[in-house]
Design an enzyme around this catalytic site. Structure first.
Site, short mmCIF file in Angstrom:
data_model
loop_
_atom_site.label_atom_id
_atom_site.label_comp_id
_atom_site.label_asym_id
_atom_site.label_seq_id
_atom_site.Cartn_x
_atom_site.Cartn_y
_atom_site.Cartn_z
N TYR A 68 54.62 -35.61 6.53
CA TYR A 68 53.54 -35.80 7.48
C TYR A 68 53.12 -34.51 7.79
O TYR A 68 53.64 -33.67 8.41
CB TYR A 68 53.98 -36.69 8.60
CG TYR A 68 54.34 -38.01 8.16
CD1 TYR A 68 54.12 -38.83 7.14
CD2 TYR A 68 55.19 -38.90 9.49
CE1 TYR A 68 54.69 -39.99 7.04
CE2 TYR A 68 55.33 -40.29 9.15
CZ TYR A 68 55.21 -40.76 7.87
OH TYR A 68 55.71 -42.16 7.79
N PHE A 213 51.87 -49.70 9.34
CA PHE A 213 50.52 -50.05 9.86
C PHE A 213 50.72 -51.46 10.47
O PHE A 213 50.07 -52.30 9.89
CB PHE A 213 49.78 -50.14 8.21
CG PHE A 213 49.35 -48.71 7.54
CD1 PHE A 213 49.55 -47.76 8.42
CD2 PHE A 213 48.90 -48.69 6.44
CE1 PHE A 213 48.89 -46.28 7.79
CE2 PHE A 213 48.41 -47.84 5.72
CZ PHE A 213 48.64 -46.52 6.44
N PRO A 214 51.27 -51.51 11.45
CA PRO A 214 51.43 -52.81 12.31
C PRO A 214 50.21 -52.95 12.73
O PRO A 214 49.96 -54.42 13.23
CB PRO A 214 52.44 -52.42 13.44
CG PRO A 214 52.40 -50.94 13.43
CD PRO A 214 52.09 -50.39 12.15
N LEU A 215 49.29 -52.13 12.86
CA LEU A 215 47.77 -52.78 13.37
C LEU A 215 46.82 -52.76 12.27
O LEU A 215 45.67 -52.69 12.52
CB LEU A 215 47.29 -51.77 14.47
CG LEU A 215 48.19 -51.93 15.83
CD1 LEU A 215 47.70 -50.70 16.70
CD2 LEU A 215 48.37 -53.16 16.34
N GLY A 218 44.12 -50.26 12.25
CA GLY A 218 43.07 -50.42 13.34
C GLY A 218 42.29 -51.68 13.02
O GLY A 218 41.63 -52.04 13.94
N LEU A 222 39.86 -54.29 16.53
CA LEU A 222 38.48 -54.20 16.65
C LEU A 222 38.17 -55.05 17.90
O LEU A 222 38.67 -56.22 17.86
CB LEU A 222 37.94 -54.74 15.51
CG LEU A 222 38.01 -53.33 14.14
CD1 LEU A 222 37.48 -53.91 12.79
CD2 LEU A 222 37.64 -52.27 14.67
#
Length: 288
Positions: A68, A213-215, A218, A222
C-alpha cells in the site's frame, strides 16, 4: 473507556486462531495512500488523525500491506499509533509487488516473502506481526514453499498467525496441510457475493473472513444508490446498512472499511451498533 465512547465494540469480538481477540469492525488502510494506491496521501495529517480516531472509537484490528503505497501505509501506522495499545492487532500482507499505480504483480518466492516480513517488522516497529497474510498466491511458486517460509517465520517468533487473501476453498484446504490458517480475505459485499461458499467454509471452520471492498468502493454508499430508500426508513446511512448487513451475515465476518476522512470513519463505525432484524436483513439482501 466504555462501550458508549467506543462504538466499534458493539460489533462484538472474534478470536483469530482461538487466542487473538479482535473487535469485529476493523479498519483498512489502503485508502490512506495516494491515487492508485500509489504514493503519499493527499493529507498526511488527516491520515494520522484517522488512525488515531479509529483506535479511540474502539477499533483494534488495523489491516494493511507492504504494497500500500508501497511502503506508505505501514510507516503511517507507526507514526500515528506507536507505541501501540496492548490489544491492538496489526494485520499486514506481502506477496504483491507494485510496478506502478493500480498495478499489482504476485511474487511468492520464499526469500522475497521473508525480506518483506522483516521490512514490515521494521516499518511497523514490531517484534512480531500478529497476522501476516499472503497477499496473493504466486502461481509460479509451489504454495507449500510460500507457506513453508511463513511457517518458518512463525516458528522464529516473527509471525503469530498466518492468513490468506483472495483464495478458494481448495486453496485453503491445501494450505492448511502446510500451516494453520486463521483468516481469509476476499472480495465480498452486498453487491458481490461470489465468495459466499468460502464464507460458509470459514464460518464452519472457525476461520476469520475479512471482506475487502465491503462498501463496493463506495457504490453502496451513494445517496441515490440501492440502499438509500431502506436507509431513510431506518434512519441510517447506506454505508452503515451495508456494514451492518456484513456483521449480521456471519459471526466470522470482520469488515475493514477504509477511508481517509475522520467524518466517514465515525459514520462507518456507528454501523457496529445497528442490529438488523431478519426481515431487514432479507430486504437488504434483495435490494442489491
Amino acid at each position: 473507556m466504555n462501550a458508549k465512547h467506543q462504538p466499534a465494540t458493539a460489533a462484538g469480538t472474534f478470536r483469530l486462531g482461538a487466542d487473538l481477540p479482535v473487535v469485529r469492525l476493523g479498519f483498512g488502510t489502503m485508502q490512506l495512500t495516494g491515487p492508485g494506491v500509489w504514493g503519499d496521501p493527499r493529507d498526511p495529517d488527516e491520515a494520522v488523525r484517522v488512525l488515531r480516531r479509529a483506535v479511540d472509537l474502539g477499533v483494534n484490528l488495523i489491516d494493511t500491506a507492504d504494497s500500500y503505497g508501497p511502503v506508505v501505509a505501514e510507516p503511517l501506522i507507526k507514526k500515528a499509533l506507536h507505541p501501540y495499545p496492548e490489544d491492538l492487532v496489526i494485520a499486514t500482507k506481502a506477496g504483491l509487488t507494485r510496478p506502478g499505480p493500480d498495478r499489482w504483480l504476485p511474487v511468492g518466492r520464499p526469500e522475497y516473502l521473508r525480506q518483506q516480513a522483516e521490512m514490515s517488522l521494521r516499518h511497523l516497529g514490531l517484534d512480531r506481526i500478529d497476522l501476516f497474510q499472503l497477499h496473493r498466491i504466486d502461481p509460479k511458486v509451489p504454495l507449500e514453499e510460500q507457506l513453508g517460509e511463513l511457517q518458518l517465520l512463525q516458528q522464529e517468533g516473527k509471525i503469530r498467525h498466518i492468513g490468506l487473501s483472495e483464495v478458494s476453498i481448495e486453496d485453503v484446504e491445501r494450505a492448511t496441510k502446510t500451516a494453520p490458517i486463521v483468516s481469509v480475505q476476499n472480495l465480498f459485499n452486498l453487491a458481490d457475493r461470489k465468495a459466499e461458499p468460502l464464507l460458509e467454509y470459514a464460518t464452519d471452520h472457525g476461520i476469520g473472513f475479512i471482506p475487502w471492498f465491503p462498501l463496493a468502493t463506495g457504490k453502496l454508499s451513494l445517496a441515490d444508490g440501492p440502499l438509500a430508500g431502506l436507509a431513510r426508513q431506518l434512519g441510517t446511512t447506506p454505508s452503515q446498512l451495508a456494514l451492518a448487513w456484513l456483521l449480521k451475515r456471519s459471526s466470522a465476518v470482520l469488515p475493514i472499511p477504509g477511508t481517509s476522512s475522520v467524518k466517514h470513519l465515525e459514520e462507518n463505525v456507528e454501523a457496529a451498533g445497528i442490529t438488523l432484524s431478519d426481515t431487514e436483513f432479507e430486504a437488504l439482501s434483495q435490494a442489491v
